[in-house]
Design an enzyme around this catalytic site. Structure first.
Site, PDB file in Angstrom:
ATOM      1  N   VAL A 270     -27.786  10.500  -6.149  1.00 19.86           N
ATOM      2  CA  VAL A 270     -28.336  11.991  -6.377  1.00 19.86           C
ATOM      3  C   VAL A 270     -27.775  12.990  -5.644  1.00 19.86           C
ATOM      4  CG1 VAL A 270     -30.443  13.328  -6.823  1.00 19.86           C
ATOM      5  CG2 VAL A 270     -30.192  11.132  -7.844  1.00 19.86           C
TER       6      VAL A 270
ATOM      7  N   GLU B  94     -25.269  12.722  -3.332  1.00 20.30           N
ATOM      8  CA  GLU B  94     -23.660  12.657  -3.669  1.00 20.30           C
ATOM      9  C   GLU B  94     -23.394  13.804  -4.459  1.00 20.30           C
ATOM     10  OE1 GLU B  94     -21.956   8.506  -2.122  1.00 20.30           O
ATOM     11  OE2 GLU B  94     -22.165   8.952  -4.207  1.00 20.30           O
TER      12      GLU B  94
ATOM     13  N   HIS C 217     -18.703   9.346   1.533  1.00 22.26           N
ATOM     14  CA  HIS C 217     -19.018   7.883   1.848  1.00 22.26           C
ATOM     15  C   HIS C 217     -20.554   7.651   1.903  1.00 22.26           C
ATOM     16  CE1 HIS C 217     -18.632   4.096   4.136  1.00 22.26           C
ATOM     17  NE2 HIS C 217     -19.727   4.311   4.799  1.00 22.26           N
TER      18      HIS C 217
ATOM     19  N   ARG D 153       0.730  -1.134   0.145  1.00 23.80           N
ATOM     20  CA  ARG D 153      -0.028  -0.294  -0.123  1.00 23.80           C
ATOM     21  C   ARG D 153       0.937   1.210  -0.007  1.00 23.80           C
ATOM     22  NH1 ARG D 153      -5.332  -1.407   0.943  1.00 23.80           N
ATOM     23  NH2 ARG D 153      -5.567  -3.450   2.243  1.00 23.80           N
TER      24      ARG D 153
END
Ligand code: GAR
Length: 189
Positions: free
Chosen positions: A172, A174, A109, A65
């Site tokens: 919608v 978001e 989120h 990572r």
């Protein structure tokens, strides 16, 4: 204007909403680069549509990572990025990336945090039977979905909803709150 980068893994509908808000003069910013990690992410086509360079950083090509995040930091520096926008970026980030852009990474989120962190959040909320859920724009922190909240929208769950119906209704919202949250956050910098 602030220089943004958008990191996306999938469809890129939030990328498109942000690019459109900039195009419409609702957000004073420029997306210098889109970084995507899935070779067939539709986000790449959306970037092209807006004339934004899109760079593939395939996590499978990196041994850790950290190595992935270092490659991302290189690109962000190269494009003089000031604010990093994660829009459906489905990789867990390391402290290296956070330290390179302290308080300069936003994420969206699909739940009303702190409820339903992690993956499959819409499904988690749907299965739990909540009557109100939503979406949250927050600062990125090492612990997933836990940074300072910038903006939220509440979304009702209707009795006849399928999971797909609920997902559409959340998206919608978001697409409305993410450009607004970025504009508001930039105004505080
Ligand atoms: C969005 O709904 C976003 O909230 C979610 O992925 C979707 C990406 O859609 N993010 C997460 O689940 C983060 N854990 P998009 O690629 O069409 O913008």
């Amino acid at each position: 204007v602030k220089v943004l980068a958008v990191l996306a893994s999938g469809s890129g509908s939030n990328l498109e909403a942000i690019a459109q808000a900039i195009h419409d003069g609702k957000l004073q910013a420029k997306i210098a680069v889109v970084i995507y990690n899935e070779p067939d992410a539709f986000a790449r086509q959306r970037a092209e549509k807006f004339g934004i360079p899109a760079i593939l950083v395939n996590h499978r090509d990196y041994k850790s990572r950290k190595a992935l995040d270092l490659a991302i930091i290189d690109i962000l520096k190269q494009y003089h990025v000031e604010l990093v926008i994660m829009a459906g970026w489905m990789r867990i980030v390391t402290q290296i990336l956070i330290d390179a852009f302290p308080e300069r990474i936003l994420n969206i989120h699909p739940s009303l945090l702190p409820s339903f962190k992690g993956i499959h959040s819409i499904e988690q909320a749907f299965n739990y039977g909540v009557k109100i859920t939503g979406c949250t724009v927050h600062l990125l922190s090492l612990e997933v979905d836990s940074g300072k909240i910038i903006k939220q929208a509440a979304v009702p769950v209707l009795p006849e909803d399928s999971l797909a119906d609920l997902q559409k209704r959340i998206q919608v919202q978001e697409h409305i709150i993410y450009p607004e949250a970025i504009a508001e956050y930039i105004s505080t910098l």
